[in-house]
Write a protein that holds these residues in place. Structure first.
Motif, PDB file in Angstrom:
ATOM      1  N   LYS A 176     -49.328 -66.722  20.437  1.00 23.95           N
ATOM      2  CA  LYS A 176     -47.880 -66.831  20.362  1.00 23.95           C
ATOM      3  C   LYS A 176     -47.510 -67.881  19.311  1.00 23.95           C
ATOM      4  O   LYS A 176     -48.094 -68.957  19.267  1.00 23.95           O
ATOM      5  N   VAL A 177     -46.536 -67.565  18.506  1.00 22.10           N
ATOM      6  CA  VAL A 177     -46.164 -68.436  17.383  1.00 22.10           C
ATOM      7  C   VAL A 177     -45.052 -69.391  17.781  1.00 22.10           C
ATOM      8  O   VAL A 177     -44.013 -68.970  18.289  1.00 22.10           O
ATOM      9  N   ASN A 178     -45.288 -70.670  17.556  1.00 17.66           N
ATOM     10  CA  ASN A 178     -44.270 -71.700  17.736  1.00 17.66           C
ATOM     11  C   ASN A 178     -44.265 -72.535  16.456  1.00 17.66           C
ATOM     12  O   ASN A 178     -45.172 -73.335  16.219  1.00 17.66           O
ATOM     13  N   LEU A 179     -43.257 -72.322  15.634  1.00 19.89           N
ATOM     14  CA  LEU A 179     -43.219 -72.949  14.315  1.00 19.89           C
ATOM     15  C   LEU A 179     -43.201 -74.475  14.395  1.00 19.89           C
ATOM     16  O   LEU A 179     -43.665 -75.150  13.475  1.00 19.89           O
ATOM     17  N   LYS A 180     -42.690 -75.018  15.495  1.00 18.58           N
ATOM     18  CA  LYS A 180     -42.599 -76.461  15.633  1.00 18.58           C
ATOM     19  C   LYS A 180     -43.958 -77.106  15.914  1.00 18.58           C
ATOM     20  O   LYS A 180     -44.079 -78.329  15.904  1.00 18.58           O
ATOM     21  N   LYS A 181     -44.965 -76.268  16.162  1.00 14.07           N
ATOM     22  CA  LYS A 181     -46.316 -76.776  16.399  1.00 14.07           C
ATOM     23  C   LYS A 181     -47.253 -76.387  15.264  1.00 14.07           C
ATOM     24  O   LYS A 181     -48.459 -76.210  15.452  1.00 14.07           O
ATOM     25  N   THR A 182     -46.686 -76.236  14.071  1.00 17.84           N
ATOM     26  CA  THR A 182     -47.475 -75.910  12.884  1.00 17.84           C
ATOM     27  C   THR A 182     -47.292 -76.999  11.836  1.00 17.84           C
ATOM     28  O   THR A 182     -46.532 -77.951  12.032  1.00 17.84           O
ATOM     29  N   HIS A 183     -47.984 -76.832  10.729  1.00 13.22           N
ATOM     30  CA  HIS A 183     -47.837 -77.731   9.577  1.00 13.22           C
ATOM     31  C   HIS A 183     -47.170 -76.937   8.464  1.00 13.22           C
ATOM     32  O   HIS A 183     -47.685 -75.903   8.041  1.00 13.22           O
ATOM     33  N   ILE A 184     -46.044 -77.424   7.985  1.00 11.31           N
ATOM     34  CA  ILE A 184     -45.250 -76.685   7.005  1.00 11.31           C
ATOM     35  C   ILE A 184     -45.064 -77.527   5.745  1.00 11.31           C
ATOM     36  O   ILE A 184     -44.780 -78.725   5.815  1.00 11.31           O
TER      37      ILE A 184
END
Length: 223
Positions: A176-184
């Motif tokens: 499941k994708v959670n953008l707030k738990k990635t590195h951008i």
């Protein structure tokens, strides 16, 4: 030169620095190294060297904390090894990108090898407002609809891989994708999103990375 005059010159320098201050990244690489028979580490990170504004100090403190924590964790992880037979390394380096959004993006990547085996992959990103020096979160850059848009795009890519009969499956079936738990970070005309190992796929998948043209998220930008 008397003490009073020295103070006047010092205060004048500070005043001129802030009065004429227009933020621009002036980075100095800081490298911390240590080499022994059993282990070695080399960590290179940028520090901002301008007028010592609160924004700059906050960034420098944050990135130096990351450096120190990375080294401490590495040393703790190898402390139980047989020193005579162990060879372990930690290497961390950084890249800096500017883009059409007037954001300075800093991408930090590191690897640990514990006792000659693959260890941890370290990822850290920073996005700095090039006009103020403020550290920007994804919520500062994209609207909620923009965050959901990218999450859906990535989720669709994952789902396509999982149902494909010809592609090797590289993601967990329950990813499941959670953008707030990635590195951008932002590079040229692209937004790049990096996941840590084990978040949406096994170790063999490394750090899954997705790239999208900035044009696709233009209407969602807040800056």
């Amino acid at each position: 030169m008397n003490k009073f005059l020295i103070k006047i010159i010092s205060l004048l320098s500070i005043f001129l620095c802030y009065f004429n201050y227009s933020f621009s990244i002036s980075l100095k690489e800081i490298t911390t190294t240590k080499n022994t028979k059993e282990f070695s580490y080399k960590v290179t990170i940028p520090n901002i060297k301008n007028c010592s504004t609160p924004q700059e100090n906050l960034f420098n403190d944050n990135i130096n904390d990351f450096k120190n924590l990375s080294i401490d964790n590495f040393l703790e992880n190898i402390s139980f090894l047989d020193e005579e037979n162990s060879i372990s390394t930690l290497n961390i380096s950084s890249e800096i990108f500017k883009n059409s959004l007037n954001i300075f993006s800093i991408f930090i990547q590191g690897h640990t090898y514990i006792n000659n085996t693959h260890g941890e992959i370290l990822i850290k990103t920073y996005n700095l407002d090039s006009s103020s020096g403020d550290m920007l979160s994804i919520e500062n850059i994209l609207s909620n609809n923009g965050i959901k848009f990218l999450e859906n795009k990535i989720q669709n890519n994952i789902n396509k891989n999982l149902i494909s009969k010809s592609e090797e499956k590289i993601y967990f079936t329950n990813a499941k994708v959670n953008l707030k738990k990635t590195h951008i970070f932002f590079k040229n005309k692209k937004v790049i999103i990096v996941f840590d190992t084990y978040v949406i796929g096994p170790y063999s998948s490394g750090t899954p990375t997705f790239e999208f043209n900035l044009a696709t998220i233009k209407k969602y930008l807040k800056i």
